[in-house]
Write an enzyme that holds these catalytic residues in place. Structure first.
Site, PDB file in Angstrom:
ATOM      1  CG  LEU A  33      -0.085  -6.488  -3.421  1.00 36.08           C
ATOM      2  CD1 LEU A  33       0.785  -6.083  -4.611  1.00 36.08           C
ATOM      3  CD2 LEU A  33       0.714  -6.412  -2.131  1.00 36.08           C
ATOM      4  CG  HIS A  34      -4.695  -3.240   1.035  1.00 37.97           C
ATOM      5  ND1 HIS A  34      -4.008  -2.160   1.537  1.00 37.97           N
ATOM      6  CD2 HIS A  34      -4.447  -4.266   1.894  1.00 37.97           C
ATOM      7  CE1 HIS A  34      -3.409  -2.497   2.656  1.00 37.97           C
ATOM      8  NE2 HIS A  34      -3.639  -3.775   2.900  1.00 37.97           N
ATOM      9  N   GLY A  36      -3.223   0.488   0.542  1.00 31.65           N
ATOM     10  CA  GLY A  36      -2.128   0.728   1.487  1.00 31.65           C
ATOM     11  C   GLY A  36      -0.793   0.340   0.851  1.00 31.65           C
ATOM     12  CG  HIS A  37       0.059  -3.760   0.163  1.00 32.67           C
ATOM     13  ND1 HIS A  37      -1.168  -4.353   0.340  1.00 32.67           N
ATOM     14  CD2 HIS A  37       0.868  -4.286   1.120  1.00 32.67           C
ATOM     15  CE1 HIS A  37      -1.103  -5.211   1.344  1.00 32.67           C
ATOM     16  NE2 HIS A  37       0.107  -5.187   1.843  1.00 32.67           N
ATOM     17  CE  LYS A 148      -3.274  -2.129   8.494  1.00 33.21           C
ATOM     18  NZ  LYS A 148      -3.118  -3.370   9.289  1.00 33.21           N
ATOM     19  CG  ASP A 149       1.627  -3.768  10.270  1.00 36.16           C
ATOM     20  OD1 ASP A 149       1.003  -4.540  10.995  1.00 36.16           O
ATOM     21  OD2 ASP A 149       1.388  -3.635   9.059  1.00 36.16           O
ATOM     22  CD  GLN A 152       5.886  -5.368   9.876  1.00 34.56           C
ATOM     23  OE1 GLN A 152       5.575  -6.536  10.083  1.00 34.56           O
ATOM     24  NE2 GLN A 152       5.506  -4.724   8.783  1.00 34.56           N
ATOM     25  CB  SER A 185      -4.548  -8.429   3.569  1.00 36.60           C
ATOM     26  OG  SER A 185      -3.563  -7.680   2.894  1.00 36.60           O
TER      27      SER A 185
HETATM   28  O1  PAF Z   1       3.859  -6.230   7.023  1.00 31.94           O
HETATM   29  C1  PAF Z   1       3.892  -7.302   6.386  1.00 31.94           C
HETATM   30  O2  PAF Z   1       3.139  -7.533   5.432  1.00 31.94           O
HETATM   31  C2  PAF Z   1       4.884  -8.376   6.798  1.00 31.94           C
HETATM   32  O3  PAF Z   1       5.044  -8.417   8.170  1.00 31.94           O
HETATM   33  C3  PAF Z   1       6.244  -8.233   6.093  1.00 31.94           C
HETATM   34  C4  PAF Z   1       6.958  -6.958   6.509  1.00 31.94           C
HETATM   35  C5  PAF Z   1       6.070  -8.268   4.593  1.00 31.94           C
HETATM   36  C6  PAF Z   1       7.168  -9.405   6.483  1.00 31.94           C
HETATM   37  O4  PAF Z   1       6.614 -10.621   6.101  1.00 31.94           O
END
Ligand code: PAF
Length: 295
Positions: A33-34, A36-37, A148-149, A152, A185
């Protein structure tokens, strides 16, 4: 703060919290974790209870990718969660999430065919499957993902809508280092020289924003200018740099609706992603969190 290794333990905690009428926010992560998290966790504190899952999901890594070397530091993750008011960490082993005869997947067409889906064909199937499982295990009211994703985030929003998950998906802005590099990460993989070279991602974004704000609307012109800038750095190789509609993820030629300018770039062997949203009507760059993506 509790740390659960099993689905049953999580369900017991959730049941108690639900009986007390508490709201639950989930931050799904792969650990290491950084900041961002940390920003996702802080936002999730708008719920009574914050759950962070830490699980390096093997299903979303391709055979040639970095599953075995993916950075891990559970002790530091636990510390960061504790400091930021997390109530429960869910940290399962792979066998807890996937039985040996596991064979049910959440697969999505269309949105997964562009951008990262092209170079990582199985990736989003793994993401959608694990996120669905986490939603079913934790049953959060809200779930938090980084912008950032961007692809996703768009895919998870669509999955939630299409499959009627009872969860609000919230995107949170990209957190950057002081010099502009988006926190990731995978930045840990970069040596000193590569770390410097990696700045071409955020610098090309600044350039792209400027060109758009000056009125350019031809995506080929923008893509060329940004690619030329990146390719001038010898340590860097572009995987993709594309301009897509921010909801459908389809490539656009003329910029008319809010667009996502997204890139994946190899710096040495490390694949980094970055992006920005450009809103045509307001002639300004924005975070990914637009009203259309909020659904
Ligand atoms: O973004 C991430 O870290 C991963 O794709 C997630 C959403 C935790 C699913 O494993």
């Amino acid at each position: 703060m509790k740390i659960a290794k099993t689905i049953e333990e999580v369900r017991e905690c959730i049941k108690e919290w639900r009986n007390e009428g508490l709201s639950i926010g989930l931050v799904p992560t792969m650990g290491y974790l950084h900041e961002g998290h940390q920003s996702l966790v802080k936002r999730a504190c708008e719920n009574d209870i914050v759950v962070v899952s830490i699980f390096v999901n093997p299903m979303q890594f391709g055979p040639q990718e970095d599953l075995s070397s993916y950075p891990r530091d559970l002790a530091s993750d636990i510390r960061l969660c504790e400091e930021n008011g997390v109530d429960l960490i869910f940290n399962p082993q792979s066998g807890e999430m996937y039985e040996s005869d596991f064979c049910s997947y959440v697969d999505m067409s269309v949105l997964t065919e562009e951008l990262c889906g092209l170079s990582r064909p199985e990736h989003f199937r793994g993401v959608c499957t694990v996120v669905s499982k986490l939603f079913n295990i934790v049953t959060p009211d809200r779930a938090y993902f980084g912008e950032k994703d961007a692809q996703q985030l768009a895919i998870i929003k669509r999955m939630v809508r299409d499959l009627n998950f009872n969860v609000e998906v919230i995107g949170c802005p990209i957190i950057r280092e002081k010099d502009g590099l988006a926190k990731s990460s995978r930045n840990k993989y970069l040596n000193e020289e590569e770390r410097k070279a990696a700045l071409v991602l955020s610098e090309s974004i600044q350039l792209g924003k400027k060109i758009l704000e000056e009125g350019e609307r031809d995506s080929a012109v923008l893509v060329k200018a940004m690619k030329d800038y990146i390719e001038a750095e010898p340590l860097v190789r572009i995987d993709y740099l594309k301009i897509v509609d921010s909801v459908s993820m389809h490539q656009v030629e003329k910029l008319e609706s809010p667009v996502l300018v997204a890139m994946a770039v190899f710096v040495g062997k490390t694949r980094l992603i970055d992006n920005f949203i450009f809103s045509i009507s307001e002639n300004r760059s924005d975070s990914f969190y637009t009203s259309e993506n909020r659904s």
